[in-house]
Design an enzyme around this catalytic site. Structure first.
Site, mmCIF file in Angstrom:
data_model
loop_
_atom_site.group_PDB
_atom_site.id
_atom_site.type_symbol
_atom_site.label_atom_id
_atom_site.label_comp_id
_atom_site.label_asym_id
_atom_site.label_seq_id
_atom_site.Cartn_x
_atom_site.Cartn_y
_atom_site.Cartn_z
ATOM 1 N N LYS A 24 0.851 -1.191 0.000
ATOM 2 C CA LYS A 24 0.000 0.000 0.000
ATOM 3 C C LYS A 24 0.893 1.248 0.000
ATOM 4 C CE LYS A 24 -3.932 2.241 1.898
ATOM 5 N NZ LYS A 24 -4.230 2.714 0.540
ATOM 6 N N THR A 25 0.456 2.297 -0.646
ATOM 7 C CA THR A 25 1.276 3.507 -0.776
ATOM 8 C C THR A 25 1.666 4.092 0.583
ATOM 9 O OG1 THR A 25 0.247 4.055 -2.893
ATOM 10 C CG2 THR A 25 1.347 5.852 -1.720
ATOM 11 N N ASN A 83 -13.956 3.738 -3.490
ATOM 12 C CA ASN A 83 -13.289 3.818 -2.190
ATOM 13 C C ASN A 83 -12.755 5.218 -1.946
ATOM 14 O OD1 ASN A 83 -10.102 3.973 -1.879
ATOM 15 N ND2 ASN A 83 -10.537 3.069 -3.877
ATOM 16 N N GLY A 117 -8.061 7.322 1.273
ATOM 17 C CA GLY A 117 -7.283 8.539 1.546
ATOM 18 C C GLY A 117 -5.847 8.259 1.948
ATOM 19 N N CYS A 165 -3.419 9.202 -6.978
ATOM 20 C CA CYS A 165 -4.479 8.879 -6.007
ATOM 21 C C CYS A 165 -5.595 9.915 -6.089
ATOM 22 C CB CYS A 165 -3.919 8.846 -4.578
ATOM 23 S SG CYS A 165 -5.221 8.507 -3.384
ATOM 24 N N ASN A 181 -4.675 3.947 -12.325
ATOM 25 C CA ASN A 181 -5.211 4.006 -10.964
ATOM 26 C C ASN A 181 -6.741 4.173 -11.055
ATOM 27 O OD1 ASN A 181 -5.383 4.406 -8.118
ATOM 28 N ND2 ASN A 181 -3.420 5.465 -8.147
ATOM 29 N N GLY A 213 -12.698 -1.713 -10.306
ATOM 30 C CA GLY A 213 -13.534 -2.864 -10.615
ATOM 31 C C GLY A 213 -13.843 -2.976 -12.096
ATOM 32 N N GLY A 249 -6.442 -6.017 -8.268
ATOM 33 C CA GLY A 249 -6.783 -5.124 -7.166
ATOM 34 C C GLY A 249 -8.104 -5.524 -6.541
HETATM 35 C C1 FMN Z 1 -9.516 -0.027 -1.414
HETATM 36 C C2 FMN Z 1 -8.509 0.417 -2.427
HETATM 37 C C3 FMN Z 1 -7.333 1.052 -2.003
HETATM 38 C C4 FMN Z 1 -6.383 1.480 -2.929
HETATM 39 N N1 FMN Z 1 -5.226 2.070 -2.490
HETATM 40 C C5 FMN Z 1 -4.244 2.387 -3.383
HETATM 41 C C6 FMN Z 1 -2.982 2.885 -2.939
HETATM 42 O O1 FMN Z 1 -2.714 3.025 -1.730
HETATM 43 N N2 FMN Z 1 -2.058 3.190 -3.886
HETATM 44 C C7 FMN Z 1 -2.272 3.022 -5.226
HETATM 45 O O2 FMN Z 1 -1.388 3.296 -6.035
HETATM 46 N N3 FMN Z 1 -3.470 2.536 -5.673
HETATM 47 C C8 FMN Z 1 -4.437 2.211 -4.782
HETATM 48 N N4 FMN Z 1 -5.621 1.682 -5.232
HETATM 49 C C9 FMN Z 1 -5.820 1.471 -6.685
HETATM 50 C C10 FMN Z 1 -5.508 0.022 -7.090
HETATM 51 O O3 FMN Z 1 -4.150 -0.283 -6.903
HETATM 52 C C11 FMN Z 1 -5.857 -0.222 -8.576
HETATM 53 O O4 FMN Z 1 -4.974 0.533 -9.382
HETATM 54 C C12 FMN Z 1 -7.292 0.169 -8.902
HETATM 55 O O5 FMN Z 1 -8.156 -0.284 -7.892
HETATM 56 C C13 FMN Z 1 -7.760 -0.386 -10.260
HETATM 57 O O6 FMN Z 1 -7.651 -1.767 -10.328
HETATM 58 P P1 FMN Z 1 -8.849 -2.800 -9.948
HETATM 59 O O7 FMN Z 1 -10.025 -2.408 -10.776
HETATM 60 O O8 FMN Z 1 -8.253 -4.127 -10.266
HETATM 61 O O9 FMN Z 1 -9.084 -2.611 -8.479
HETATM 62 C C14 FMN Z 1 -6.600 1.277 -4.322
HETATM 63 C C15 FMN Z 1 -7.787 0.651 -4.741
HETATM 64 C C16 FMN Z 1 -8.721 0.216 -3.829
HETATM 65 C C17 FMN Z 1 -9.982 -0.458 -4.315
#
Ligand code: FMN
Length: 272
Positions: free
Chosen positions: A34-35, A58, A61, A119, A182, A201, A250
């Site tokens: 996580k970042t 989501n 933050g 983000c 992202n 999603g 993700g």
């Molecule tokens: C609950 C949640 C928290 C996330 N936190 C971060 C994060 O801390 N840093 C980041 O680069 N992306 C974050 N993302 C983005 C995911 O890494 C990913 O790029 C994004 O959800 C799209 O992919 P997916 O559709 O497979 O989830 C987050 C996504 C979700 C759903």
């Protein structure tokens, strides 16, 4: 970067390795943490996630313990079961540069270092870092100098500027990879109330596919990790077709962590 299989856990949904107890690490090429930001962040108030059939919104933050905590507990953050990608973020140009300086002595422990420039859930930093492209280029230039031997990945979204234009800059400053894309800013109405946050999603897939397609057209030899709505083998095939080198999972982790084994096997060629 040589990942076997070319399957990555996306930054955020996987926390800092929590999913390793639920999945077979043999089928994970790398796990993105996580970042982490320079200073600890408490994140936004709950409720921070809403979901429907085709998407999640989501607003976490960037909750995280800050880089000093990571450095003091560095071995905990370097995962033993799989290669680790560190994800770093910042509120300003100075913070991005400072966090790169702080991690430099430990950089070799990570397979790659990803910088989150996208983000959608924080007021400063995150996506807004791209509102001044000149300043952002200074980050790219300085971070490359501070971390000369790291595999550097920029995580971009489709907001801020054309993703193919930003991606060319990433390459120009000698970075090695991109994670595309992202979450994008989204909104839903829940019980008559407006809920804003980052959209992820299945609904994100066509947007992510287009972003990678456009970037691959202009950059033939940069490493691209695909991110956005990858849940099935068909999704994997589609992202490889438009030019992704690796696939990241993700939101699908929330639905079923076993998707890792299924898609990891597929990507390893065990089961085509
Ligand atoms: C609950 C949640 C928290 C996330 N936190 C971060 C994060 O801390 N840093 C980041 O680069 N992306 C974050 N993302 C983005 C995911 O890494 C990913 O790029 C994004 O959800 C799209 O992919 P997916 O559709 O497979 O989830 C987050 C996504 C979700 C759903």
């Amino acid at each position: 970067m040589n990942l076997n299989p070319p399957l990555v856990i996306a930054s955020g949904p996987g926390g800092s390795g929590e999913y390793l107890s639920l999945i077979n690490p043999k089928y994970v090429g790398a796990y993105t943490l996580k970042t982490i930001t320079l200073n600890p962040k408490p994140g936004n108030k709950s409720k921070r996630m809403e979901n429907s059939e085709n998407y999640i919104i989501n607003s976490i933050g960037l909750e995280n313990p800050g880089i000093e905590y990571v450095i003091s507990n560095i071995e905990k953050f370097v995962l033993k079961e799989t290669k680790t990608i560190l994800s770093l973020g910042g509120d300003s140009k100075d913070e991005y540069i400072k966090i790169a300086e702080k991690i430099a002595p430990y950089a070799k422990k990570f397979e790659a270092i990803e910088f989150n420039f996208s983000c959608p859930n924080v007021k400063k930093g995150g996506l807004s870092i791209l509102s001044d492209v000149n300043e952002w280029q200074e980050i790219l230039e300085n971070v490359r100098k501070i971390l000369p031997n790291s595999f550097l990945i920029a995580k971009l979204s489709i907001e801020g500027n054309f993703v193919e234009v930003l991606s060319k800059k990433v390459k120009e400053f000698g970075w090695n990879g991109l994670t595309l894309i992202n979450c994008v800013r989204g909104l839903l109405i829940k019980d008559g109330k407006i809920v804003t946050g980052g959209l992820s999603g299945p609904i994100l897939k066509p947007i992510a596919l287009r972003a990678i397609y456009e970037v691959r057209k202009v950059l033939k030899d940069i490493y691209i990790i695909a991110s956005g709505g990858i849940y099935t083998k068909k999704d994997v095939d589609d992202f490889l077709l438009v030019g992704a080198n690796a696939i990241s999972i993700g939101s699908a982790l929330f639905k079923d962590p076993q998707v890792i084994e299924e898609l990891g096997k597929y990507l390893k060629g065990v089961e085509k």
